[in-house]
Design an enzyme around this catalytic site. Sequence first.
Site, PDB file in Angstrom:
ATOM      1  N   ASP A 123      -4.693   0.730   4.087  1.00 47.59           N
ATOM      2  CA  ASP A 123      -4.899   0.135   5.406  1.00 47.59           C
ATOM      3  C   ASP A 123      -3.592  -0.283   6.065  1.00 47.59           C
ATOM      4  O   ASP A 123      -2.743  -0.944   5.458  1.00 47.59           O
ATOM      5  CB  ASP A 123      -5.826  -1.086   5.312  1.00 47.59           C
ATOM      6  N   HIS A 276      -7.907   4.455  -0.290  1.00 50.99           N
ATOM      7  CA  HIS A 276      -9.376   4.471  -0.334  1.00 50.99           C
ATOM      8  C   HIS A 276      -9.944   5.422   0.711  1.00 50.99           C
ATOM      9  O   HIS A 276      -9.247   5.854   1.642  1.00 50.99           O
ATOM     10  CB  HIS A 276      -9.950   3.060  -0.182  1.00 50.99           C
ATOM     11  N   ARG A 291     -14.796  -6.189   7.990  1.00 51.18           N
ATOM     12  CA  ARG A 291     -13.525  -6.102   7.251  1.00 51.18           C
ATOM     13  C   ARG A 291     -12.489  -7.086   7.787  1.00 51.18           C
ATOM     14  O   ARG A 291     -12.264  -7.141   9.002  1.00 51.18           O
ATOM     15  CB  ARG A 291     -12.961  -4.679   7.359  1.00 51.18           C
TER      16      ARG A 291
HETATM   17  C1  SIN Z   1     -12.137   1.378   5.542  1.00 50.59           C
HETATM   18  O1  SIN Z   1     -11.398   2.345   5.383  1.00 50.59           O
HETATM   19  O2  SIN Z   1     -11.695   0.248   5.708  1.00 50.59           O
HETATM   20  C2  SIN Z   1     -13.650   1.555   5.490  1.00 50.59           C
HETATM   21  C3  SIN Z   1     -14.130   1.915   4.145  1.00 50.59           C
HETATM   22  C4  SIN Z   1     -15.614   2.114   4.126  1.00 50.59           C
HETATM   23  O3  SIN Z   1     -16.280   2.033   5.157  1.00 50.59           O
HETATM   24  O4  SIN Z   1     -16.170   2.388   3.049  1.00 50.59           O
END
Ligand code: SIN
Length: 300
Positions: A123, A276, A291
């Site tokens: 991120d 991720h 988030r």
């Molecule tokens: C993200 O990349 O912050 C989202 C991850 C998700 O929605 O599983």
Amino acid sequence: MSTRSNAARLDAVDDAAQAFEVRPLPGGIGAEIVGIDLGQTLNASDFARVHRAHLDHHVVVFRDQRITPQQHIDFSRRFGKLMIHVLHQFHLPGHPEILIVSNIVEDGKPVGLGDAGKYWHSDISYKPLPSLGSLLHAQELPSEGGDTLFADMHVAYDTLPAHLRDAIEGRQAVHSYLAKYGQMQKEANWRPTLSPEQLAQVKEVVHPVVRTHPETGRKALFVSEGFTTRIEGLPEDESQQILAELFAHSIKPEHIYRHQWREHDLVFWDNRSLIHLAAGTPAHLRRKLYRTTIEGDTPF
Ligand code: SIN
């Protein structure tokens, strides 16, 4: 009650420890933390245990957190300053520290960023101070799909083939929020056209290809298909070839933890250790998560 006994009571509350367990997940990445209530302010020793678990396991899963957005923000803030996402269209009203991640469309308008995490990424790596970690709290989950995958970039670095290790030694790479933005706008209808003010917030940056975790000292690969566009100082075709090999190596199955969401999960990962990916949700099923994103320090 006197002022003195009030103070004593507050101390007692502050000292109250919670009886929670940290259970490493099978596979070597991640731990589940059970029996904790993040709606209560953690005392110093409980906070230290959570902090340690986060550093040791890179992603921690807090089960059954029935907390408000403000409690989510308050807990996140204990780890550092919170980042405000450039897509203000998807801030939770009244709480700009929260980005809504959702595939839900209401009255023809997306309630959140529907394709967040479609490509592997760390991120906010496109900022001079990328994120330390993110906390994603389940609000509404689909009956199938919607998993989030995490890849361990320390293990990816430790297991790099010699030719890749040599190729990236001492090198820097460019990170850009716009790397996949145009492509994602074409693939689906989630992403607004960025205003000049938004574009000014996401100028590309350069970070080391291998970074050292500032708290553990471990080295990690720090490139991703989502935001890394080229390696500096190499011819374009060579840079693309090496990046493609690094991306493929990073996401080998043995480097991955796959999180299957449960109601009220709050998942806290380390963006300095992991990349991720949102694995995707069938379009007819609703998914919504909140988030927060904690600012980190300059990668070195
Ligand atoms: C993200 O990349 O912050 C989202 C991850 C998700 O929605 O599983």
